[in-house]
Design an enzyme around this catalytic site. Structure first.
Site, PDB file in Angstrom:
ATOM      1  N   SER A   1       0.824  -1.213   0.000  1.00 16.44           N
ATOM      2  CA  SER A   1       0.000   0.000   0.000  1.00 16.44           C
ATOM      3  C   SER A   1       0.863   1.269   0.000  1.00 16.44           C
ATOM      4  O   SER A   1       1.617   1.479  -0.938  1.00 16.44           O
ATOM      5  CB  SER A   1      -0.975  -0.043   1.180  1.00 16.44           C
ATOM      6  OG  SER A   1      -2.028   0.873   1.023  1.00 16.44           O
TER       7      SER A   1
ATOM      8  N   ASP B   1     -10.387  -3.613  -5.748  1.00 16.70           N
ATOM      9  CA  ASP B   1      -9.867  -2.892  -4.581  1.00 16.70           C
ATOM     10  C   ASP B   1     -10.703  -1.624  -4.393  1.00 16.70           C
ATOM     11  O   ASP B   1     -10.729  -0.763  -5.275  1.00 16.70           O
ATOM     12  CB  ASP B   1      -8.399  -2.532  -4.832  1.00 16.70           C
ATOM     13  CG  ASP B   1      -7.718  -1.892  -3.624  1.00 16.70           C
ATOM     14  OD1 ASP B   1      -8.396  -1.235  -2.818  1.00 16.70           O
ATOM     15  OD2 ASP B   1      -6.488  -2.026  -3.514  1.00 16.70           O
TER      16      ASP B   1
ATOM     17  N   HIS C   1      -8.385  -4.805  -1.011  1.00 17.17           N
ATOM     18  CA  HIS C   1      -7.146  -4.085  -0.694  1.00 17.17           C
ATOM     19  C   HIS C   1      -6.341  -4.879   0.331  1.00 17.17           C
ATOM     20  O   HIS C   1      -6.747  -5.005   1.495  1.00 17.17           O
ATOM     21  CB  HIS C   1      -7.459  -2.688  -0.146  1.00 17.17           C
ATOM     22  CG  HIS C   1      -6.226  -1.838   0.000  1.00 17.17           C
ATOM     23  ND1 HIS C   1      -5.545  -1.339  -1.088  1.00 17.17           N
ATOM     24  CD2 HIS C   1      -5.549  -1.411   1.099  1.00 17.17           C
ATOM     25  CE1 HIS C   1      -4.510  -0.630  -0.670  1.00 17.17           C
ATOM     26  NE2 HIS C   1      -4.477  -0.676   0.663  1.00 17.17           N
TER      27      HIS C   1
END
Length: 453
Positions: free
Chosen positions: A203, A344, A373
């Site tokens: 991320s 996501d 995600h």
């Protein structure tokens, strides 16, 4: 689940792989003899050494959507799986900041040699070495070969103020600031001068890692990398997030809440630096009952998310434009695997949808059908404990890059020591020294509404 239902939901699909207009060629070892290699394209290496990228991803039947996959990252109990023990070292940076490095495995390990690969990990937004998505990789990657692991070393770079790392200046971290990973790599490279360093980013950490690799080119201290759930175009994805109720009220508020909690834990540091612009903004954030991610970035991150220059930025939009990584893919010069999910809910704009022709020859970009995600949960041996699909392709990639591929030659700048600091030739603003030994750290779940992101 029946095949018909799987077909309706479109769940049984092989990840779609994207490559640039040209694909890099590497040497693949055929035996233990140094000269026994064959030249293959990176595409062919993936076909031979990463079979999981050519197999279907089947989400757990009870987690069929991106929202459910993502929410399970938050509500799932991962405290009894993939336990990892770390040894912590705190690094002091030239500007007075502190970075936390968590090393695993601990103690003497007979199977580990001087040239054993080292996995260097960057975590997500407010995470750390405790996160389940980190441990899902490091537990098998660092297990001894006789236990089915790769037998590698690993170091998790915890950002300033995260995972129990003290905040010693009024500067925080951000998706675009790369000097802290650059600094951490000076120390890691000095500890393991004969070992290949393999990067993994999740991320926000994936965004930082991508930017670092693009900035360094063939001078990177990392020999290869893998990233998951990178947010790429921060401005476009921020606007998409703010355009839906789920995005605004669940994800944006949840991430804003985590950042606010991090700020609260370090309020004494900001009070000790009243002259800093960000310190004047902290009370405004702490007084709000709730805050969205964009509001936090517009009040705090754009001001204190890195060193000056380029910080502060006029607005969060200006920060997002500067910090994005989608435009950096053309400049990566080491083997690089990127994985995103097409559902996501936080990252909906992917560079391969917009400009696939701008991928460098070293990029392998995979997009899965489903996964959310940082989720990618598939059915495990028990219904109550699904497993993360990405463990398989990431471990295959790490093994290929750490053992099978003759990695491209790089030319990082020389290290030097100056008054007890480890520094890089040509830069006096980048350096570190060990501030303290932080003791043992056992990977457990963190805190916050959306821990796990």
């Amino acid at each position: 689940m029946s095949s018909l239902v799987r077909w309706v939901f479109g769940l049984d699909q092989v990840p779609r792989l994207y490559f640039g207009p040209t694909v890099a060629t590497v040497a693949l070892r055929k035996s233990t003899r140094p000269d026994d290699t064959e030249k293959l394209s990176l595409r062919e290496v993936v076909e031979r050494r990463c079979p999981s990228l050519h197999d279907v991803f089947r989400p757990a039947w009870w987690l069929p959507t991106g929202h459910l996959q993502t929410l399970y990252c938050v509500i799932g109990d991962f405290s009894r799986v993939d336990e990892v023990e770390y040894e912590r070292k705190l690094l002091r940076t030239v500007d007075g900041g502190t970075i936390g490095l968590d090393f695993t495995p601990n103690g003497s390990q007979p199977h580990i040699k001087q040239n054993t690969p080292v996995v260097v990990v960057l975590h997500g937004l407010t995470g750390g070495s405790h996160e389940s998505y980190v441990r899902a990789i490091l537990s098998p990657a660092c297990a001894p070969p006789e236990q089915g692991g790769l037998g590698y070393r690993a170091v998790v770079v915890n950002f300033r103020g995260c995972a129990g790392v003290p905040l010693t200046t009024a500067q925080l971290y951000s998706a675009g600031h790369t000097d802290d990973i650059r600094t951490a790599l000076l120390y890691i490279a000095s500890m393991y001068p004969n070992a290949p360093l393999l990067g993994i980013g999740f991320s926000l950490g994936a965004n930082v890692l991508t930017r670092y690799l693009a900035q360094e080119g063939d001078k990177s201290r990392l020999s290869a990398a893998c990233i998951l759930g990178c947010p790429w175009d921060l401005l476009a994805n921020s606007r998409r997030l703010g355009s839906t109720w789920w995005g605004r009220e669940l994800y944006s508020k949840g991430m804003g809440s985590n950042l606010k909690a991090l700020l609260r834990r370090h309020v004494a540091t900001f009070e000790a630096h009243p002259e800093a612009e960000v310190s004047k903004n902290v009370p405004e954030v702490l007084q709000q009952s709730s805050i969205r991610l964009y509001q936090f970035d517009d009040t705090i991150t754009r001001v204190a998310g890195g060193s000056s220059p380029p910080f502060p930025f006029p607005t969060a939009d200006d920060y997002y434009i500067w910090a994005s990584s989608h435009h950096a893919l053309r400049d990566v010069r080491v083997p690089f695997l990127a994985l995103n999910a097409d559902d996501d809910p936080i990252v909906t704009v992917l560079p391969v949808y917009e400009e696939p022709e701008k991928l460098s020859p070293w990029i392998v970009f995979g997009v899965t059908k489903g996964g959310g995600h940082l989720g990618w949960f598939e059915e495990g041996s028990r219904p109550s404990q699904p497993r993360r699909w990405y463990r398989k392709p990431v471990l295959e990639w790490l093994k290929a890059m750490g053992e099978d591929v003759v990695l491209p030659e790089r030319h990082p700048k020389s290290l030097r020591e100056k008054d007890g600091w480890i520094m890089e030739e040509g830069r006096d603003d980048i350096g570190c020294r060990v501030d303290s030994e932080g003791g043992k750290v056992i990977g457990v779940e963190g805190e916050g509404l959306l821990s796990g992101l």
